[in-house]
Design an enzyme around this catalytic site. Structure first.
Site, mmCIF file in Angstrom:
data_model
loop_
_atom_site.group_PDB
_atom_site.id
_atom_site.type_symbol
_atom_site.label_atom_id
_atom_site.label_comp_id
_atom_site.label_asym_id
_atom_site.label_seq_id
_atom_site.Cartn_x
_atom_site.Cartn_y
_atom_site.Cartn_z
ATOM 1 N N GLU A 202 -9.784 15.726 -80.549
ATOM 2 C CA GLU A 202 -8.842 15.931 -81.300
ATOM 3 C C GLU A 202 -7.486 16.257 -81.483
ATOM 4 O O GLU A 202 -6.752 15.602 -81.956
ATOM 5 C CB GLU A 202 -9.119 16.618 -83.132
ATOM 6 C CG GLU A 202 -10.904 15.996 -83.606
ATOM 7 C CD GLU A 202 -11.638 16.573 -82.851
ATOM 8 O OE1 GLU A 202 -11.255 17.565 -81.899
ATOM 9 O OE2 GLU A 202 -12.735 16.263 -82.677
ATOM 10 N N GLY A 203 -7.175 16.726 -80.517
ATOM 11 C CA GLY A 203 -6.057 18.111 -80.747
ATOM 12 C C GLY A 203 -5.071 17.211 -79.115
ATOM 13 O O GLY A 203 -5.711 15.417 -79.301
ATOM 14 N N ARG B 194 0.308 1.903 -88.973
ATOM 15 C CA ARG B 194 -0.380 3.105 -88.341
ATOM 16 C C ARG B 194 -1.936 3.064 -88.096
ATOM 17 O O ARG B 194 -3.217 2.729 -86.793
ATOM 18 C CB ARG B 194 -0.091 4.108 -87.787
ATOM 19 C CG ARG B 194 -1.395 5.582 -87.057
ATOM 20 C CD ARG B 194 -0.363 4.660 -85.073
ATOM 21 N NE ARG B 194 0.197 4.756 -84.600
ATOM 22 C CZ ARG B 194 0.961 5.417 -84.006
ATOM 23 N NH1 ARG B 194 -0.230 5.856 -83.411
ATOM 24 N NH2 ARG B 194 1.998 4.836 -83.228
ATOM 25 N N ASN C 255 -1.344 5.165 -62.427
ATOM 26 C CA ASN C 255 -2.831 6.266 -62.030
ATOM 27 C C ASN C 255 -3.919 5.388 -61.960
ATOM 28 O O ASN C 255 -4.742 5.455 -61.513
ATOM 29 C CB ASN C 255 -2.535 7.148 -63.649
ATOM 30 C CG ASN C 255 -2.366 8.766 -62.560
ATOM 31 O OD1 ASN C 255 -2.763 9.210 -62.340
ATOM 32 N ND2 ASN C 255 -1.059 8.366 -63.567
ATOM 33 N N HIS D 15 -2.894 14.582 -67.492
ATOM 34 C CA HIS D 15 -1.496 15.236 -67.987
ATOM 35 C C HIS D 15 -1.073 15.721 -67.004
ATOM 36 O O HIS D 15 -1.354 16.314 -65.741
ATOM 37 C CB HIS D 15 -1.651 16.677 -69.080
ATOM 38 C CG HIS D 15 -0.902 16.890 -69.487
ATOM 39 N ND1 HIS D 15 -0.141 16.594 -70.560
ATOM 40 C CD2 HIS D 15 -0.006 18.211 -70.000
ATOM 41 C CE1 HIS D 15 1.119 16.702 -70.486
ATOM 42 N NE2 HIS D 15 1.044 18.099 -70.234
ATOM 43 N N ASN E 235 -8.558 12.103 -69.755
ATOM 44 C CA ASN E 235 -6.871 12.496 -70.002
ATOM 45 C C ASN E 235 -6.629 13.091 -68.665
ATOM 46 O O ASN E 235 -6.747 14.089 -68.154
ATOM 47 C CB ASN E 235 -6.031 12.583 -70.835
ATOM 48 C CG ASN E 235 -4.690 12.566 -71.567
ATOM 49 O OD1 ASN E 235 -4.097 11.294 -71.129
ATOM 50 N ND2 ASN E 235 -3.815 13.892 -71.638
ATOM 51 N N GLY F 9 1.437 2.715 -64.606
ATOM 52 C CA GLY F 9 -0.078 1.860 -63.939
ATOM 53 C C GLY F 9 -0.274 2.269 -62.775
ATOM 54 O O GLY F 9 -1.044 2.556 -62.168
ATOM 55 N N ASP G 191 -3.568 17.536 -76.173
ATOM 56 C CA ASP G 191 -3.731 17.836 -74.995
ATOM 57 C C ASP G 191 -4.681 19.055 -74.931
ATOM 58 O O ASP G 191 -4.169 20.746 -73.889
ATOM 59 C CB ASP G 191 -2.295 18.564 -74.348
ATOM 60 C CG ASP G 191 -1.669 17.395 -73.722
ATOM 61 O OD1 ASP G 191 -0.652 17.303 -73.700
ATOM 62 O OD2 ASP G 191 -2.459 15.762 -73.469
HETATM 63 C C1 GRF Z 1 3.582 9.708 -65.496
HETATM 64 O O1 GRF Z 1 4.774 10.022 -66.275
HETATM 65 C C2 GRF Z 1 2.244 10.541 -65.266
HETATM 66 O O2 GRF Z 1 2.921 11.505 -64.896
HETATM 67 C C3 GRF Z 1 1.650 10.609 -66.532
HETATM 68 O O3 GRF Z 1 1.870 9.901 -67.226
HETATM 69 C C4 GRF Z 1 2.962 8.424 -66.347
HETATM 70 C C5 GRF Z 1 2.208 7.243 -66.056
HETATM 71 O O4 GRF Z 1 1.729 7.437 -65.139
HETATM 72 N N1 GRF Z 1 0.160 10.352 -66.461
HETATM 73 P P1 GRF Z 1 1.347 5.914 -64.501
HETATM 74 O O5 GRF Z 1 2.315 5.609 -63.429
HETATM 75 O O6 GRF Z 1 1.716 4.687 -65.725
HETATM 76 O O7 GRF Z 1 0.067 5.716 -64.251
#
Ligand code: GRF
Length: 209
Positions: free
Chosen positions: A147-148, A65, A13, A109, A107, A11, A150
């Site tokens: 839908e894809g 799922r 980010n 990446h 998202n 977490g 990344d």
């Molecule tokens: C990390 O590999 C980051 O590069 C990617 O998600 C993973 C976990 O990130 N975005 P976080 O610390 O849980 O935000």
């Protein structure tokens, strides 16, 4: 802007967005909920420490799922978000959710898409592959989710130098510190303040400063 953040791990980010909002760097946005697919992760603790409702919706708790996908979408809708942020979320977003929140899911990446992305390219694997290829520059990308995997419209990217003595861990750390934790809050702020629109599948930054 009502923001829901989906997480799977540490977490950091999520924390970057929480801190940017608290510091007034992200305006007109509030995180109204955090959803993790994993019960035991630090990201739920980070949310609770910030007074944000945090719940776990784990595939393990559902018989299929499809049923998990419905539960996830229902939980997201309970928060009535304007924007969904995938911050290290490692579960494929259900098609129904992509359609319900078209161009309202973003998202982060940890590479310069289209390099090192797609199925299997997540977490440390991304950096292992970058080091294996011997690239001199990598970075991070924020994009809208379609839908894809990344493949949605790219919102922003930031380059990060690869050092000769990098390990996957040191490279991941630098990409997080120098790119991810800056790009994601900035994207939330740009969306919350009407500075972004999608035209013919490409992101346009309006009234850029
Ligand atoms: C990390 O590999 C980051 O590069 C990617 O998600 C993973 C976990 O990130 N975005 P976080 O610390 O849980 O935000």
């Amino acid at each position: 802007l009502r923001v829901v953040v989906l997480v799977s791990g540490g977490g950091t980010n999520l924390q970057a967005i929480i801190d940017a909002i608290a510091a007034g760097k992200v305006k007109n946005a509030q995180i109204v909920g955090v959803i993790s697919n994993n019960k035991t992760v630090k990201s739920l603790e980070r949310a609770r420490n910030a007074g944000i409702p945090a719940v776990c919706v784990s595939p393990k708790d559902y018989e299929s799922r499809e049923v998990f996908n419905e539960a996830l979408l229902a939980k997201v809708k309970e928060f009535a978000p304007d924007l969904i942020v995938l911050a290290g979320f490692l579960v494929k977003i259900p098609e129904a959710m992509v359609h319900e929140y078209s161009n309202r899911i973003i998202n982060i990446h940890p590479s310069l898409i289209p390099s090192f992305c797609g199925v299997g390219y997540y977490g440390l694997h991304v950096h292992e592959k970058a080091l294996e290829r011997g690239v001199k520059v990598t970075g991070a990308t924020v994009h809208f989710v379609n839908e894809g995997m990344d493949e949605g419209p790219i919102i922003a990217q930031k380059a990060v130098a690869v050092e000769d003595d990098d390990t996957p861990e040191t490279l991941q750390r630098r990409v997080m510190e120098q790119a991810e934790w800056l790009l994601l809050p900035k994207a939330v702020d740009d969306i919350a303040n009407g500075r972004i629109c999608v035209v013919n599948g490409k992101v346009k930054h309006t009234n850029s400063e």
